[in-house]
Design a protein around this motif. Sequence first.
Motif: not given
Length: 201
Positions: A1-14, A23-33
């Motif tokens: 998985m690409t770098q962007q792919g890994i991050f998007n995968h987390l967003i999709e799961q959330l 929007k919230s999923a992106q916010r959580f994903a950045f927070f987790i990062l």
Amino acid sequence: MTQQGIFNHLIEQLMALPGVGRKSAQRFAFFILKMEPEAAKNIGRAIIDVKDRLAFCKICNNITEHEICNICTSPKRDTQKVVVIEEPSTLHIIERTGEYKGLYHILLGALAPLPGAKTCAPSIENLIERLEKGGIKEVIIATNPTIEGEATAIYLTRLIQPLGITVSRIAFGIPVGIDIEYADEVSLVKSLQGRREIDPL
Ligand SMILES: [Zn+2]
């Protein structure tokens, strides 16, 4: 998985969580990062633990580490009474009062008045099967005093009364529109004690 792919995968799961849009999923994903690695991994482990070790009781849908929960298997409970509630959290509140010794049936939701919304139909089917086996004399409906909770109470009453089982509804000292979860223990005890048999529909 690409770098962007890994991050998007987390967003999709959330986004699989209720009430979490992109929007919230992106916010959580950045927070987790940005979190400390150990803290973030603890969230992951907690999710895995819950799914590996806990399940819903095959009889009443209570949360349990076994097939059947410790309330359903307890010889000390009054097996002639069943309280019907929407969520497992309500069971803990009723148990804390120490006033109720019967069994439970947890719907894991309520009937949705709008078509297409999530319903608790499978758990209602389980309840009816359970009642048809005999032994239960009273069903106490303690769904929330919301539109969905009331609709569920009426629907259940129509299904259960023809089985010759007494159906009662808890009395609401609980303010209308407030989830049972937020009721204090004293009002909950009063609600259970003041329950009224529902006249045949
Ligand atoms: Zn159970």
